[in-house]
Design an enzyme around this catalytic site. Sequence first.
Site, PDB file in Angstrom:
ATOM      1  N   GLY A  96       0.729  -1.160   0.198  1.00 22.17           N
ATOM      2  CA  GLY A  96      -0.088   0.099   0.514  1.00 22.17           C
ATOM      3  C   GLY A  96       1.080   1.050  -0.061  1.00 22.17           C
ATOM      4  O   GLY A  96       2.395   1.300   0.356  1.00 22.17           O
TER       5      GLY A  96
ATOM      6  N   GLY B  97       0.466   2.371   7.125  1.00 24.15           N
ATOM      7  CA  GLY B  97       0.471   1.191   7.662  1.00 24.15           C
ATOM      8  C   GLY B  97       0.596  -0.352   8.254  1.00 24.15           C
ATOM      9  O   GLY B  97      -0.108  -1.256   8.484  1.00 24.15           O
TER      10      GLY B  97
ATOM     11  N   TYR C 204      13.248  13.218  -2.125  1.00 21.14           N
ATOM     12  CA  TYR C 204      12.287  13.891  -1.582  1.00 21.14           C
ATOM     13  C   TYR C 204      12.549  15.526  -1.479  1.00 21.14           C
ATOM     14  O   TYR C 204      10.982  16.607  -2.336  1.00 21.14           O
ATOM     15  CB  TYR C 204      11.625  13.932  -0.099  1.00 21.14           C
ATOM     16  CG  TYR C 204      10.677  12.390   0.118  1.00 21.14           C
ATOM     17  CD1 TYR C 204      10.135  12.050  -0.853  1.00 21.14           C
ATOM     18  CD2 TYR C 204      11.449  11.805   0.927  1.00 21.14           C
ATOM     19  CE1 TYR C 204       9.889  10.316  -0.566  1.00 21.14           C
ATOM     20  CE2 TYR C 204      10.729  10.274   1.126  1.00 21.14           C
ATOM     21  CZ  TYR C 204       9.775   9.893   0.281  1.00 21.14           C
ATOM     22  OH  TYR C 204       9.214   8.458   0.618  1.00 21.14           O
TER      23      TYR C 204
ATOM     24  N   ASP D 110       6.372  -6.697   4.769  1.00 19.73           N
ATOM     25  CA  ASP D 110       6.020  -5.190   4.824  1.00 19.73           C
ATOM     26  C   ASP D 110       5.978  -4.779   3.593  1.00 19.73           C
ATOM     27  O   ASP D 110       5.628  -3.712   3.742  1.00 19.73           O
ATOM     28  CB  ASP D 110       5.929  -4.426   6.379  1.00 19.73           C
ATOM     29  CG  ASP D 110       7.523  -3.997   6.347  1.00 19.73           C
ATOM     30  OD1 ASP D 110       7.908  -4.380   5.455  1.00 19.73           O
ATOM     31  OD2 ASP D 110       7.425  -3.170   6.821  1.00 19.73           O
TER      32      ASP D 110
END
Length: 213
Positions: A11, A16, A47, A86
Amino acid sequence: MHEVPFIAVEGPIGVGKTSLSKKVANHFQLHLLKEIVEENPFLGKFYDDIDEWSFQTEMFFLCNRYKQLEDIDSHYLGLKKAVIADYHISKNMIFAKRTLKHRQFEKYQQIYHILTADMPKPNMMIYLDASLDTLLSRISMRGREVEMNIQASYLQQLKQDYQTFMDDFEKQHPDIPVIRINGDKLDFIKQQDDLNFILDQINQQLQKGEIIR
């Protein structure tokens, strides 16, 4: 032939993934594989100036994730020990397509396919999504210095890229179950019932077909 569970959680940034992965790992007694993020020395610069630092950033992530998966294959999956990660290694292509110039992407894609050709592939995917406001709020709350300059427009594009990726993933891999979770409606951090709902979905998939614990 039975498969050892290898679950990937994916995601957009701030949704999360790590928090859910930890809870799933604890509940089902799985080894937790966490991606390397803040250790990337190029991320803060990326960034600030995406065009200038995208290739270095993506190559660092690719090489580190390759090494992580290589270790997991040898020390866990190869020994029939279940794993939850993850991230999914394919996320590299999501970011690379968005940030790299055409010639850079062509070179990157070649390296990616060479490195990942024989890497272990997850047999279950959990896809977390949430609204842009929720993502921005969570990024702000966790306070990672390297993420403070993320632009809302970049995050919105990334969110759309993930949706496209997951739609394509399900079409290309109909044999791999995908559990989709709306992060705006389910708060698995604060609401135990919401977490139990997710854990039950995972357990149902573990009991199906060829995936065993």
